[in-house]
Enzyme design. Structure first.
Site, PDB file in Angstrom:
ATOM      1  CE  LYS A  24      76.643  54.465  28.904  1.00 16.07           C
ATOM      2  NZ  LYS A  24      76.318  54.182  27.484  1.00 16.07           N
ATOM      3  CE  LYS A  46      77.571  60.429  28.118  1.00 19.11           C
ATOM      4  NZ  LYS A  46      77.091  59.038  28.016  1.00 19.11           N
ATOM      5  CG  ASP A  60      73.333  60.944  26.108  1.00 21.90           C
ATOM      6  OD1 ASP A  60      72.156  60.846  25.718  1.00 21.90           O
ATOM      7  OD2 ASP A  60      74.235  60.174  25.732  1.00 21.90           O
ATOM      8  CD  GLN A 216      59.759  62.623  34.863  1.00 23.49           C
ATOM      9  OE1 GLN A 216      59.906  61.813  33.949  1.00 23.49           O
ATOM     10  NE2 GLN A 216      59.745  63.928  34.672  1.00 23.49           N
TER      11      GLN A 216
END
Length: 226
Positions: A24, A46, A60, A216
């Site tokens: 995710k 998040k 994350d 990217q």
């Protein structure tokens, strides 16, 4: 950023995974880069994270910040962060903290004013508990955003994709599409599994993220449901 556009009308999505460990965060970062490559300012959120290093940083949360084009206070980008890398409701209980949906929604509403587009990454699988009476589904409903489903392409992904999509629909959420993330480079019959999910899900495939690429590079393979 176009400040003349009502923040409530700026595009935003809730990123849901078929399970924990399906990528995710990686896909969210790729989507942020895709937005930026199309000339939009973008920021990632998040709401709840578990697992920090000695400095109190979560991997994350940091990845989303690095992929964003707009800076924002961490309290907005990550309202709840717990040190142990365990289920969030257990971590919250051990810390004596109640995860409050109102606090997350308020942070999101403020964050949304800072960029042209906002991505909110969920926690683990869609129904992971956040407390005694709330879970990831409650959070998605409270935010009322369009959903992008990340399918981790590995054995069992067909069942996980169909189950998650069914629950998303049952909760009345708007599903913009799904992303196939090749987390298992050696997955047998990848193409056949991909075709089966694409045939059975009534939702467009937004792209395939190949194994081992950068966010990217992955961005170029994604279609944005603007």
């Amino acid at each position: 950023m176009n400040a003349t556009i009502d923040p409530a009308r700026r595009p935003a999505w809730f990123i849901v995974g078929t399970d924990t460990g399906v990528g995710k965060t990686f896909v969210s970062c790729a989507l942020l880069h895709a937005l930026r490559q199309r000339g939009l300012s973008a920021i990632g959120m998040k709401p709840v994270a578990s697992g920090t290093d000695d400095a109190g940083n979560n991997e994350d949360v940091d990845a989303l910040a690095a992929a964003s084009s707009v800076e924002a206070p961490r309290a907005l980008r990550n309202p709840y962060c717990f040190a142990p890398a365990i289920a969030p409701h257990i971590a919250a209980a051990e810390a004596g903290v109640d995860i409050e949906l109102e606090r997350i929604v308020a942070a999101f509403n403020e964050l949304r004013t800072l960029a042209d587009a906002t991505l909110v990454e969920g926690v683990g699988g869609f129904l992971v508990p956040l407390g005694d009476e709330i879970d990831g589904a409650n959070l998605a409903v409270a935010l009322d955003l369009r959903v992008i489903l990340v399918v981790g392409m590995r054995l069992g992904c067909i069942n996980h994709a169909l189950l998650t999509h069914e629950v998303l629909s049952a909760r009345g959420l708007r599903i913009s599409g799904w992303v196939a993330n090749r987390i298992d480079a050696e997955m047998p019959r990848f193409t056949e599994n991909l075709q089966t999910i694409a045939r059975l899900l009534p939702t467009p495939l937004l792209g395939i993220v190949e194994h081992g690429v950068t966010p990217q590079a992955a961005a170029a393979a994604l279609t944005l449901p603007l």
